[in-house]
Design an enzyme around this catalytic site. Structure first.
Site, PDB file in Angstrom:
ATOM      1  N   ASP A 222      10.763   8.186   0.725  1.00  0.00           N
ATOM      2  CA  ASP A 222      10.057   7.865  -0.520  1.00  0.00           C
ATOM      3  C   ASP A 222       8.833   8.765  -0.683  1.00  0.00           C
ATOM      4  O   ASP A 222       7.765   8.318  -1.067  1.00  0.00           O
ATOM      5  CB  ASP A 222       9.634   6.397  -0.534  1.00  0.00           C
TER       6      ASP A 222
ATOM      7  N   GLY B 190      -6.557  -3.465  -3.301  1.00  0.00           N
ATOM      8  CA  GLY B 190      -5.433  -3.500  -4.230  1.00  0.00           C
ATOM      9  C   GLY B 190      -4.450  -4.578  -3.816  1.00  0.00           C
ATOM     10  O   GLY B 190      -4.492  -5.099  -2.704  1.00  0.00           O
ATOM     11  N   ALA B 191      -3.560  -4.921  -4.741  1.00  0.00           N
ATOM     12  CA  ALA B 191      -2.564  -5.958  -4.465  1.00  0.00           C
ATOM     13  C   ALA B 191      -1.292  -5.627  -5.209  1.00  0.00           C
ATOM     14  O   ALA B 191      -1.315  -5.000  -6.273  1.00  0.00           O
ATOM     15  CB  ALA B 191      -3.076  -7.336  -4.883  1.00  0.00           C
ATOM     16  N   GLY B 192      -0.161  -6.033  -4.619  1.00  0.00           N
ATOM     17  CA  GLY B 192       1.136  -5.825  -5.242  1.00  0.00           C
ATOM     18  C   GLY B 192       1.988  -7.053  -5.093  1.00  0.00           C
ATOM     19  O   GLY B 192       1.526  -8.122  -4.662  1.00  0.00           O
ATOM     20  N   GLY B 193       3.251  -6.919  -5.452  1.00  0.00           N
ATOM     21  CA  GLY B 193       4.142  -8.051  -5.374  1.00  0.00           C
ATOM     22  C   GLY B 193       4.406  -8.496  -3.959  1.00  0.00           C
ATOM     23  O   GLY B 193       4.715  -9.675  -3.707  1.00  0.00           O
ATOM     24  N   MET B 194       4.278  -7.585  -2.998  1.00  0.00           N
ATOM     25  CA  MET B 194       4.605  -7.910  -1.616  1.00  0.00           C
ATOM     26  C   MET B 194       3.369  -8.299  -0.813  1.00  0.00           C
ATOM     27  O   MET B 194       3.387  -9.266  -0.040  1.00  0.00           O
ATOM     28  CB  MET B 194       5.289  -6.724  -0.955  1.00  0.00           C
TER      29      MET B 194
ATOM     30  N   LYS C 223      -3.875  -4.388   5.667  1.00  0.00           N
ATOM     31  CA  LYS C 223      -2.761  -4.767   4.802  1.00  0.00           C
ATOM     32  C   LYS C 223      -2.067  -6.000   5.369  1.00  0.00           C
ATOM     33  O   LYS C 223      -1.823  -6.094   6.576  1.00  0.00           O
ATOM     34  CB  LYS C 223      -1.765  -3.607   4.720  1.00  0.00           C
TER      35      LYS C 223
ATOM     36  N   VAL D  56      -4.033  -5.322   0.101  1.00  0.00           N
ATOM     37  CA  VAL D  56      -4.801  -4.447   0.983  1.00  0.00           C
ATOM     38  C   VAL D  56      -6.275  -4.796   0.813  1.00  0.00           C
ATOM     39  O   VAL D  56      -6.798  -4.793  -0.306  1.00  0.00           O
ATOM     40  CB  VAL D  56      -4.559  -2.967   0.660  1.00  0.00           C
TER      41      VAL D  56
END
Length: 556
Positions: A402, A285-289, A307, A292
């Site tokens: 969180d 997976g990938a995000g803005g930051m 990560k 992984v």
């Protein structure tokens, strides 16, 4: 003078009546014989239940090893085949004995039950019973097909339960295990139709029904033979585990199935193939930051989740500091129902974090796909495991801040608490900018909307929201607008129907949840340890057993 037709009609009526009487008598005998076979098979199966359970456990271990795809470690024990062979021999001996017993008793029922489905001696039975051969053939085929279908159905269900209840999803999803199951079912169908007597099919259906119930109550295998530990890179040794107080909860090691198979995408041309001594196998997976990756240490078999920060963000000192903070926090957190850190380091200025690869899926995805948790035992196991995780986090002076369903991974070994990226030391400074409070709105405690200090009681509030969400399907503070959510949290309180969903499953748990949702932080359980004390006073071993037992009732 009698009517001319009566002389003909009366014999016909007499014949029909006689045939009807014959069929009634024969079907009565058949019902009795079916009952005797079922009773005998049930008694024998229950007496041999210990042998069945050993064979099932051995089958699980072999399936887990097959699904792992990893070579067997030197000196590691093989999955035993002896119990499986003994179970097969016992079934063959019983089938032979049953056929001999049916052959010794001469009546319509056993005459039918000792014939195979495809080769029933309908002509002989028709002559012996003075019945129409076509009628006998139709009834034999209907009865035989029903018994064969029943046997195959229970055989399929028992194997599926054996490979899914308390097992990692990777086992049942493995292509080799699936092919073996289809081959086994096809072989059963051929042998059952052409070779086995109908009475043996009925007994086999009873055997498989008992096997189905047994498989659902089996514990997961203690270990898998193909597992190899991830070795820390010499330049970046893995952080030493935090030393917990003597009273800390230490769960039993989770079953190790290596490698866990998780969905991933192939690497793009611009993505690296190695980071810090790890071979990158795909993108999870990938995000803005960051991103992984599915990775494996060079020379080792076990796969990990690696990560790292995206290249374009390496010049952002705030993001680097946040990533470093997450690495430090995760390295400190004990492994009691939290994801374990295996390695950290920096490769060519690019920080990375290697964590254990977890099977399963997040709680929010589970709720979307399968709906709320309906098992009281599973809901309590989830609540206890999260409380155990929070007690370890809080004992180190940390606040998660969180906790939400997206950060709770449902694995075959139990729940795992994830993502400590915005955690801060209780007595430290906030890492987020003023006014940009961390957390997800519908799981945030009232104090997180003000200027007061946020402590461990905020995690207790979020714990209660997650338990309610698991039973209800949504947060107790969900609303159609941001203002509506905030009004519920600081003023009107949780949705009554959401709390009722917990109460319907476990009233005692609902009472603790209600207390944890008290607006005043001082009136809630102070931290994870206090929360755990309200939930149970069981010793560590009993608590661990209760969580495992309850978790096995959840369909993952």
């Amino acid at each position: 003078m009698p009517h001319p037709g009566l002389a003909v009609d009366q014999p016909i009526a007499s014949l029909l009546a006689a045939e009807s009487t014959n069929w009634s008598s024969e079907f009565g005998e058949l019902a009795v014989d079916l009952s005797l076979v079922v009773l005998l098979a049930l008694v024998v199966r229950l007496l041999s239940l210990p042998l069945l359970r050993r064979a099932q456990q051995a089958t699980r271990e072999r399936a887990a090893l097959s699904a792992s795809g990893a070579p067997r470690a030197s000196g590691a024990p093989r999955a035993a085949a002896g119990p499986v062979v003994a179970e097969v021999v016992a079934c063959v001996v019983f089938a032979a004995g049953l056929e001999a017993a049916m052959s010794a008793i001469r009546n319509y029922g056993f005459e039918l039950l000792r014939s195979p489905v495809a080769f029933a001696d309908t002509e002989g039975m028709a002559m012996e019973l003075d019945l129409n051969s076509d009628d006998v053939m139709v009834r034999a085929l209907v009865i035989g097909a029903a018994l064969l279908a029943l046997w195959l159905l229970f055989a399929h269900l028992s194997r599926r339960a054996l490979l899914t209840s308390g097992m990692p999803p990777a086992v049942a999803a493995d292509d080799r295990v699936r092919r073996q199951g289809l081959l086994r079912l096809g072989l059963f169908a051929v042998v059952g139709a052409l070779v086995l007597p109908m009475g043996v099919l009925l007994a086999g259906a009873v055997f498989q029904a008992v096997a189905l119930l047994s498989a659902r109550r089996l514990p997961a295998p203690a270990e898998s033979a193909g597992t190899t530990a991830v070795l820390p890179h010499p330049a970046h040794p893995a952080p030493a585990p935090a030393t917990a107080p003597a009273t800390a909860y230490v769960p039993a090691p989770a079953p190790a199935f290596a490698p866990v198979r998780v969905p991933h995408q192939p690497l793009n041309g611009h993505e690296p193939r190695r980071i810090g001594g790890y071979l990158l196998l795909g993108r999870i997976g990938a995000g803005g930051m960051g991103t992984v990756y599915l990775a494996r240490r060079e020379g080792a078999a076990t796969e990990v989740a690696l990560k790292t920060i995206n290249l374009e963000l390496l010049d952002d000192p705030d993001l680097l500091r946040r990533f470093q903070r997450e690495s430090e926090v995760l390295a400190m957190v004990p492994g009691a129902y939290t994801a374990r850190v295996l390695d950290t380091g920096v490769d060519a200025g690019r920080p990375f974090l290697a964590m254990e690869l977890l099977d399963g899926r997040p709680l929010d995805a589970h709720l979307r796909e399968l709906g709320p948790v309906r098992s009281a035992e599973a809901l309590r196991a989830l609540a206890l495991a999260l409380a155990v995780a929070l007690s370890g986090v809080h004992r180190l002076g940390l606040v998660h801040r969180d906790l939400k369903p997206a950060n709770i991974m449902l694995t075959s070994a139990g729940p795992r608490l994830l993502d400590f990226g915005i955690a801060a030391l209780v007595d430290g400074t906030r890492l987020t900018m003023t006014g940009a409070g961390p957390g997800t709105l519908t799981y945030m405690a009232p104090e997180q909307f003000g200027e007061e200090r946020v402590g461990t009681a905020a995690d207790v509030w979020a714990w209660a929201c997650c338990v309610v969400c698991a039973a209800h399907g949504a947060s107790p503070f969900a609303a159609t607008s941001t203002g509506g959510v905030i009004r519920r949290i600081v003023d009107t309180g949780p949705e009554p129907s959401a709390l009722a969903a917990v109460h319907a499953l476990d009233p005692a748990l609902a009472a603790v949840v209600t207390r944890a949702l008290t607006p005043d932080p001082a009136a809630r359980p102070a931290d994870g340890s206090a929360l755990l004390a309200l939930l149970t006073d069981a010793p560590q071993e009993d608590l661990r057993a209760e969580i495992t037992r309850g978790w096995n009732t959840l369909r993952l």
